[in-house]
Enzyme design. Structure first.
Site, PDB file in Angstrom:
ATOM      1  N   ASP A   7       0.875  -1.173   0.000  1.00 45.57           N
ATOM      2  CA  ASP A   7       0.000   0.000   0.000  1.00 45.57           C
ATOM      3  C   ASP A   7       0.915   1.226   0.000  1.00 45.57           C
ATOM      4  O   ASP A   7       1.430   1.608   1.049  1.00 45.57           O
ATOM      5  CB  ASP A   7      -0.882  -0.013   1.252  1.00 45.57           C
ATOM      6  CG  ASP A   7      -1.818   1.177   1.298  1.00 45.57           C
ATOM      7  OD1 ASP A   7      -2.235   1.654   0.230  1.00 45.57           O
ATOM      8  OD2 ASP A   7      -2.125   1.632   2.415  1.00 45.57           O
ATOM      9  N   GLU A  68      -1.286  -1.460  -4.792  1.00 46.03           N
ATOM     10  CA  GLU A  68      -2.515  -0.695  -5.027  1.00 46.03           C
ATOM     11  C   GLU A  68      -2.269   0.405  -6.062  1.00 46.03           C
ATOM     12  O   GLU A  68      -1.220   1.045  -6.064  1.00 46.03           O
ATOM     13  CB  GLU A  68      -3.029  -0.083  -3.716  1.00 46.03           C
ATOM     14  CG  GLU A  68      -4.421   0.520  -3.877  1.00 46.03           C
ATOM     15  CD  GLU A  68      -5.232   0.534  -2.587  1.00 46.03           C
ATOM     16  OE1 GLU A  68      -5.748  -0.535  -2.206  1.00 46.03           O
ATOM     17  OE2 GLU A  68      -5.350   1.596  -1.969  1.00 46.03           O
ATOM     18  N   ASP A 141      -1.825   0.802   7.861  1.00 43.13           N
ATOM     19  CA  ASP A 141      -1.171   0.697   6.551  1.00 43.13           C
ATOM     20  C   ASP A 141      -0.702  -0.730   6.287  1.00 43.13           C
ATOM     21  O   ASP A 141      -0.769  -1.222   5.156  1.00 43.13           O
ATOM     22  CB  ASP A 141       0.016   1.662   6.468  1.00 43.13           C
ATOM     23  CG  ASP A 141      -0.433   3.118   6.459  1.00 43.13           C
ATOM     24  OD1 ASP A 141      -1.194   3.498   5.561  1.00 43.13           O
ATOM     25  OD2 ASP A 141      -0.035   3.862   7.368  1.00 43.13           O
TER      26      ASP A 141
END
Lengths: 169, 169
Positions: A7, A68, A141
């Site tokens: 991420d 992502e 996260d």
């Protein structure tokens, strides 16, 4: 297959390692964050992200990197910085000869919860449940990194399609 | 001081090498482009940019990298891809232990033509004139790389201010 989910962020990049040991069974292989100090010059922060991610790839030997896709809302300045960080992450994957799969936020939600409009909280709850963890993985996260890895395992059969879609990006 | 100017792009990154041999005198040390094929996967294109730029830095031994800041208009998808490419360029500079100075498009115009609202054509004409070249450097992306390098030479005394402003970015 061991998946490293990422991420991307400038200050904090979350990562999660998930394997599908047997068909349909997910195994948690770790999670964490890569942090960079806000006061440091951008190119040095990028070098730190690259170095730490390269070390993580060396140590964990994933088969694929799932990352992502970025989605810009208002803050384009932050968006540029995150995209720069995502660039060096893709480079670390390329330098390790790993394939890369890219997922939109809605695809991650769909891949983890089954619903593209799921809340972040639902995604984190399902991440904990699917991996059989005693509590929610922290920080958030890192939990998001795990969710991206789970998404890739669940969407695995569609991987070749995604990789070719990615080439056109 | 030899300056490597970079105009970041995914398909085409322009570069220009400019030295200030004596105070106020500019010397052209070359220009060109780094290209990547559109059909290739993003992480492999980024690796190509990183490798070619690293080779260019090794071969030309600049003292500093001057790079244009990104400015997004409508096309945010293209913007993300260019920001990713800019990230690996900053990484190549960091890995070569070079300082990096970042300039907004208007600062480049100001630094080359003396007017922040100059047209691209004016910038290219002044680039040719200031470097004493027989014709306009081609392609345009390479000319833009030269302009960024010139901008850095002209704004040199303000460099430390810019570098510290950059740290806050």
């Amino acid at each position: 297959m061991l998946v490293l989910g990422l991420d991307p962020g400038t200050a904090t990049t979350g990562y999660g390692l998930v394997a599908n040991a047997r068909s349909g069974v997910l195994a948690h292989h770790g999670h964490g964050i890569i942090s960079t100090p806000a006061g440091e010059e951008p190119h040095k922060r990028l070098a730190r992200i690259y170095d730490e991610l390269s070390a993580l790839i060396r140590d964990s030997s994933p088969d694929v990197v799932a990352i992502e896709e970025l989605f810009f809302k208002q803050n384009i300045t932050t968006g540029i910085a995150v995209a720069q960080a995502r660039g060096v992450m893709l480079l670390a994957a390329a330098h390790a000869d790993l394939p890369v799969a890219s997922y939109k936020p809605a695809e991650v939600k769909q891949g983890v919860v089954g619903v593209g409009r799921a809340t972040k909280d639902q995604v984190r709850f399902m991440t904990k449940t699917l991996l059989g963890l005693p509590g929610r993985p922290k920080p958030d996260d890192a939990a998001d990194g795990l969710a991206i890895a789970i998404c890739h395992v669940h969407r695995g059969p569609a991987e070749s399609r995604l990789l070719s879609a990615l080439s056109a990006q």
